[in-house]
Design an enzyme around this catalytic site. Structure first.
Site, PDB file in Angstrom:
ATOM      1  N   SER A   1       0.862  -1.632  -4.657  1.00 53.76           N
ATOM      2  CA  SER A   1       0.909  -2.440  -3.434  1.00 53.76           C
ATOM      3  C   SER A   1      -0.365  -3.249  -3.273  1.00 53.76           C
ATOM      4  O   SER A   1      -1.413  -2.918  -3.824  1.00 53.76           O
ATOM      5  CB  SER A   1       1.027  -1.550  -2.202  1.00 53.76           C
ATOM      6  OG  SER A   1       2.145  -0.730  -2.282  1.00 53.76           O
ATOM      7  N   GLN A   2      -0.255  -4.283  -2.444  1.00 54.95           N
ATOM      8  CA  GLN A   2      -1.440  -5.072  -2.112  1.00 54.95           C
ATOM      9  C   GLN A   2      -2.414  -4.178  -1.338  1.00 54.95           C
ATOM     10  O   GLN A   2      -1.998  -3.275  -0.602  1.00 54.95           O
ATOM     11  CB  GLN A   2      -1.035  -6.287  -1.281  1.00 54.95           C
ATOM     12  CG  GLN A   2      -0.524  -5.927   0.086  1.00 54.95           C
ATOM     13  CD  GLN A   2      -0.016  -7.142   0.847  1.00 54.95           C
ATOM     14  OE1 GLN A   2       1.176  -7.294   1.028  1.00 54.95           O
ATOM     15  NE2 GLN A   2      -0.929  -7.963   1.289  1.00 54.95           N
TER      16      GLN A   2
END
Ligand code: SAH
Length: 225
Positions: free
Chosen positions: A70-71
């Site tokens: 994920s970011q």
């Protein structure tokens, strides 16, 4: 292994890491333990094939085996949502690179993390060991089972999306425990769902819309396919 320096002051990576943490702070994450953990961790060592710019960009990134990390903002957001106190016990589903587990450990939690893919689990273990990150247990297994021998957990953080909230996991949440999971279809609207276990009851709240890789059926189920 490169030293990251006590205050994150290690040239190009240090500058990229500070910019990442500033962005996360500007977007509203306030938990200083989470921000400090992310300011210390060399994300570029977890994320394969990334350079400094891509490792610290606020974007998801492929980690091999068809999976993505994920970011950074979402990692910070979900970790903050657990409202951890030092020494609390956290179960993570979907070890991936081990970065989220390292953020949890850096924020003071004791971590049990389950990964379905043995290649990813082994790589995560190696990176965590190389960085001498303590208090993280990695297991190859099916996240749908949770980790009953170590339950209950004060926090449960799921980093792959099941179609529905898995009951076997919510059962492993301690009284007073918090859980966050992206729930929804593979190619459709997923939402972060937050759960609280208080006074013997589970309360669910819908949170941000997100896009995670799917939480796949267990290894045994996969072998039967
Ligand atoms: N938290 C990770 C990113 C995870 S990506 C990080 O910080 O890098 C989602 C991960 O969930 C993938 O590695 C995938 O293999 C794993 N996964 C998918 N279904 C699973 C299941 N049923 N049990 C355990 N892990 C699963």
């Amino acid at each position: 292994m490169k030293s990251t320096g006590e205050n994150g002051d290690d040239g190009k990576a240090g500058a990229a890491r500070r910019a990442m943490v500033e962005l996360i702070r500007r977007r509203g994450v306030r938990d200083e333990r989470v921000l400090a953990a992310m300011a210390r961790l060399p994300r570029e060592l977890f994320v394969p094939q990334a350079n400094i710019a891509t490792a610290y960009a606020d974007a998801p990134w492929p980690i091999g085996e068809g999976q993505t990390i994920s970011q950074p903002y979402i990692i910070a957001y979900m970790t903050e949502a657990l409202a951890l106190r030092p020494g609390e016990r956290v179960l993570e589903i979907g070890t991936g690179t081990g970065y989220q587990a390292a953020v949890l450990a850096g924020a003071g939690a004791r971590v049990w993390t389950i990964e379905r893919n043995p290649v990813l689990a082994a790589r995560a273990r190696r990176v965590l060991d190389a960085l001498k990150i303590e208090g993280v247990q990695v297991r190859v297994g099916d996240g749908y089972d949770g980790w009953p021998e170590e339950a209950p957990f004060d926090g449960i953080l799921v980093t792959c999306a099941p179609p529905e909230m898995p009951a076997r996991l919510t059962e492993q949440l301690a009284e007073g425990g918090r859980m966050i999971a992206p729930v929804g279809p593979v190619h459709g609207a997923q939402q972060l769902i937050r759960l609280r276990h208080a006074a013997g009851r589970l309360t669910a709240y819908e949170d941000l819309s997100v896009a995670f890789v799917p939480m796949l059926p267990g290894l045994a189920a996969a072998a039967r396919e």
